[in-house]
Design a protein around this motif. Sequence first.
Motif, short mmCIF file in Angstrom:
data_model
loop_
_atom_site.label_atom_id
_atom_site.label_comp_id
_atom_site.label_asym_id
_atom_site.label_seq_id
_atom_site.Cartn_x
_atom_site.Cartn_y
_atom_site.Cartn_z
N ARG A 147 101.74 -55.78 91.46
CA ARG A 147 100.97 -54.58 91.11
C ARG A 147 101.80 -53.31 91.20
N TYR A 148 102.87 -53.36 92.00
CA TYR A 148 103.68 -52.16 92.22
C TYR A 148 105.03 -52.23 91.51
N CYS A 149 105.19 -53.19 90.59
CA CYS A 149 106.43 -53.31 89.83
C CYS A 149 106.23 -52.75 88.43
N ASP A 150 107.22 -52.00 87.95
CA ASP A 150 107.11 -51.44 86.61
C ASP A 150 107.51 -52.48 85.56
N GLU A 151 107.55 -52.08 84.30
CA GLU A 151 107.85 -53.00 83.20
C GLU A 151 109.26 -53.58 83.27
N ASN A 152 110.16 -52.94 84.04
CA ASN A 152 111.52 -53.45 84.22
C ASN A 152 111.67 -54.28 85.48
N GLY A 153 110.56 -54.52 86.19
CA GLY A 153 110.60 -55.30 87.42
C GLY A 153 111.02 -54.49 88.64
N ARG A 154 111.14 -53.18 88.49
CA ARG A 154 111.53 -52.30 89.61
C ARG A 154 110.30 -51.99 90.45
N PHE A 155 110.46 -52.09 91.77
CA PHE A 155 109.35 -51.80 92.69
C PHE A 155 109.15 -50.29 92.78
N SER A 156 107.92 -49.84 92.60
CA SER A 156 107.59 -48.41 92.65
C SER A 156 107.05 -48.08 94.04
N MET A 157 107.94 -47.62 94.92
CA MET A 157 107.54 -47.29 96.29
C MET A 157 106.42 -46.25 96.32
N ASP A 158 106.47 -45.29 95.38
CA ASP A 158 105.48 -44.23 95.38
C ASP A 158 104.06 -44.73 95.07
#
Length: 191
Positions: A147-158
């Motif tokens: 749920r917290y990963c963007d379309e590139n698979g990067r984790f969105s800490m914010d």
Amino acid sequence: MSKQIWKGGNMLNPVPAVMVTCQRPGEKPNIITVAWTGTVCSNPPMLYVSIRPERYSHGIISDTKEFVVNLVSSSMIRACDWCGVKSGRDCDKFKETGLTPIPSANVNAPTIDESPLSLECKVTDIIKLGSHDMFLAEIVSVAADERYCDENGRFSMDKADLTAYCHGEYYALGEKLGSFGYSVKKKKRKK
């Protein structure tokens, strides 16, 4: 400007309040809340947790040499605090808090399903320091809530709504102020 000088003390704040999970084979899993934790090395990726020897989890981690560091979101903060004041000797912390243990990928300790990000660790060294023993550990894998990963698979800490602990109190992390290197980054020229 004037500063007061105090005796040495633990004033390095804020720190993450994390929920560390551990388990002996054939026994119930346990959760301990830890604020004495941090990164110690990038390659190999390593962290530490410091735990008092009299704590129930200390014996489990000493025996198994494995644990999982589960980051805490605001919705988990009550359970985080509860796990820090109750002992796993006397209760089943997963049952009491309603948190969900799920199998980890590379260690036998469970991961907390509700945690936005969990770091599976294998102990490399135990250093006796005084009131606490420091467990140095290699991070062997990371479980990120999709749920917290963007379309590139990067984790969105914010977006994970993470928390911090500061001198006996819990805080939600606020707005992003910048990113690494932004102070020296060249600005794009307008054409």
